[in-house]
Write a protein that holds these residues in place. Structure first.
Motif, PDB file in Angstrom:
ATOM      1  N   MET A 135       5.989   0.718  -4.465  1.00 60.30           N
ATOM      2  CA  MET A 135       6.925   0.100  -4.841  1.00 60.30           C
ATOM      3  C   MET A 135       6.651  -0.626  -5.776  1.00 60.30           C
ATOM      4  N   ARG A 136       7.825  -0.572  -6.623  1.00 61.65           N
ATOM      5  CA  ARG A 136       7.742  -2.114  -8.094  1.00 61.65           C
ATOM      6  C   ARG A 136       8.206  -2.621  -7.695  1.00 61.65           C
ATOM      7  N   VAL A 137       7.817  -4.438  -7.495  1.00 71.01           N
ATOM      8  CA  VAL A 137       8.678  -5.243  -7.247  1.00 71.01           C
ATOM      9  C   VAL A 137       7.741  -5.620  -8.796  1.00 71.01           C
ATOM     10  N   ILE A 138       9.331  -6.826  -9.112  1.00 70.28           N
ATOM     11  CA  ILE A 138       9.080  -8.202  -9.825  1.00 70.28           C
ATOM     12  C   ILE A 138       9.944  -8.898  -9.559  1.00 70.28           C
ATOM     13  N   ILE A 139       8.675 -10.505  -9.498  1.00 63.63           N
ATOM     14  CA  ILE A 139       8.905 -11.470  -9.320  1.00 63.63           C
ATOM     15  C   ILE A 139       9.699 -12.160 -10.345  1.00 63.63           C
ATOM     16  N   VAL A 140      11.086 -13.251 -10.386  1.00 63.69           N
ATOM     17  CA  VAL A 140      10.705 -13.646 -11.733  1.00 63.69           C
ATOM     18  C   VAL A 140      10.520 -15.223 -11.193  1.00 63.69           C
ATOM     19  N   GLY A 141       9.743 -15.966 -12.161  1.00 66.37           N
ATOM     20  CA  GLY A 141       9.515 -17.179 -11.066  1.00 66.37           C
ATOM     21  C   GLY A 141       7.740 -17.535 -11.068  1.00 66.37           C
ATOM     22  N   ALA A 142       7.298 -18.088 -11.186  1.00 68.29           N
ATOM     23  CA  ALA A 142       5.656 -18.335 -10.951  1.00 68.29           C
ATOM     24  C   ALA A 142       5.353 -19.572 -10.676  1.00 68.29           C
ATOM     25  N   GLY A 143       5.631 -20.004  -9.879  1.00 71.58           N
ATOM     26  CA  GLY A 143       5.663 -20.775  -9.506  1.00 71.58           C
ATOM     27  C   GLY A 143       4.922 -21.028  -8.373  1.00 71.58           C
TER      28      GLY A 143
END
Length: 444
Positions: free
Chosen positions: A1-9
């Protein structure tokens, strides 16, 4: 599954680390240094850009994504990201927010903001504070199988009756499994011969009654049931914690120095005694008998302030302190200098989102000791290595760092033993080393 995470805190990085082995993960962040660091530290595709812009989302191939997680430090940006995603993709969207008012707005209107699932960081933290406050010596608590099973992590104090005894000697409970022991940097899978030492953190899984009995037995005889709660700071987390205690029948006390904020929360919390004062005023604390509190919760805006309040509470004689920390790196420091439990809101949020991403594989997930181990609940399918086999035989097909903690069959709790046969349809709760988690998920 392709997962996009916005924000790398802290939240985004923790989620990415947890999902990198099992999913195709893309992480978007505005900071080029953060993006470069991710490229070398995690097996993810790291992109520099603004996740609220369609160009950035297209560069991340959002049209092929199944899940987009917006977890920047801005509530508004996270909502906008989800809305933007919905214009170009059918991906499921998750937004992390701090303000409960946004959560309530979203809950009151189906599909609001283009957000499919919303996680409120302050509310999750307040709920964790309440769970941990309910049992003496607890570091972490969670429930499984609809409340039939409880998992708890306890720190063994130097005066505890179980110090220098083996697990076999300490195990006097009908429905309790000793799962693991954390000793410094070491994680030990519990066996009957495992010796319990002062400072160990012991993870047990079983019925709520047995876990409570164990808690009562391991603390010093003078410890009493948690009843008197003092919350320091009417921050949003402090306010939500007070409301959580109210909803469960408690009448907490809350100390807030700001006049307007104290008045505001006093009007909103009818069963909480709100006191306007500086929590570092020792004369005020003595006059209000704060030293008699069973738990003091430090929920001020600032890690240093929460550390100071916690240490002062211990000096006054308070049995137990819980402190909210924003900087995850301070956790070990806080607990080393005397804070009983340090709770990081971003860590609670990351755990909740990871739980959601595992919904197809597991019923529930709890992460322990900064994801060094996990407790998971799953329903046994007919093709599982556990189905139709005694536990002793089936365990040979699982990694060594796994303990079956509890079994639920048709709503009845079973304590697992070597000869117990697990059947398809059973709900099983297991303790597993995070390093072998993916192998376990494939086997079960």
């Amino acid at each position: 599954m392709r997962v996009i995470i916005v924000g790398a805190g802290e939240v985004g990085r923790s989620i990415a680390s947890n999902l990198e082995q099992s999913h195709d993960v893309v992480v978007i962040d505005r900071n080029p240094d953060v993006v470069e660091g991710l490229t070398y530290s995690l097996d993810v595709l790291a992109l520099q850009g603004d996740g609220t812009e369609l160009g950035t989302l297209r560069a991340a191939d959002v049209a092929e994504a199944s899940l987009v997680i917006a977890c920047t430090d801005s509530d508004e940006s996270n909502v906008v990201v989800c809305g933007a995603v919905k214009t170009v993709s059918d991906a499921f969207t998750i937004a992390r927010v701090r303000r409960r008012t946004l959560l309530e707005t979203w809950e009151g209107s189906q599909g609001a903001f283009g957000v499919d699932f919303m996680v409120c960081m302050d509310l999750l933290t307040a709920q964790a504070i309440f769970r941990i406050s309910g049992l003496p010596a607890t570091q972490d608590v969670d429930t499984f199988v609809g409340g039939l099973v409880r998992m708890a992590e306890f720190e063994i104090g130097p005066d505890s009756p179980v110090v220098d005894t083996t697990v076999q000697e300490a195990d006097r409970y009908d429905s309790l499994t000793f799962a693991g022991v954390f000793r410094g940097e070491e994680m030990i899978v519990a066996t009957g011969d495992t010796l319990l030492k002062a400072g160990d953190r012991v993870v047990v899984i079983g019925s709520p009654g047995s876990v409570t009995d164990f808690a009562d037995d391991i603390v010093t005889p003078s410890a009493e049931e948690t009843d008197e709660i003092v919350i320091v700071g009417a921050s949003e987390i402090g306010f939500q914690a007070a409301r959580e205690f109210e909803e469960h029948g408690y009448r907490p006390r809350l100390i807030e120095q700001d006049h307007d904020r104290a008045r505001e929360v006093a009007e909103a919390l009818p069963n909480t005694l709100v006191m306007e004062s500086d929590a570092t005023d020792t004369e005020f604390l003595a006059r209000e008998h704060v030293d008699e509190a069973d738990v003091v919760i430090a929920a001020l805006d600032g890690d240093e302030k929460n550390l100071l309040v916690s240490l002062l509470a211990h000096r006054l004689g308070v049995d137990r302190t819980i402190a909210v920390i924003e900087n995850l790196e301070y956790t070990e420091l806080f607990e080393t200098v005397g804070v009983d439990v340090a709770i990081n809101p971003r860590e609670e949020t990351a755990e909740e989102i990871v739980r959601f991403t595992r919904a197809e594989q597991t019923e529930k997930v709890a992460m322990l000791e900064h994801d060094r181990a996990e407790v998971i609940e799953f329903e046994v399918g007919p093709d599982s290595v556990l189905a139709g086999e005694p536990i002793a035989a089936a365990a040979t097909d699982l990694p060594d760092d796994v303990v079956i903690g509890a079994i639920s069959r048709s709503g009845d709790l079973m304590t697992p033993r070597g000869e117990t046969v697990i059947e398809p349809g059973d709900h099983v709760v297991v303790f597993v080393d995070a390093a072998v988690l993916e192998d376990v998920l494939e086997a079960i």
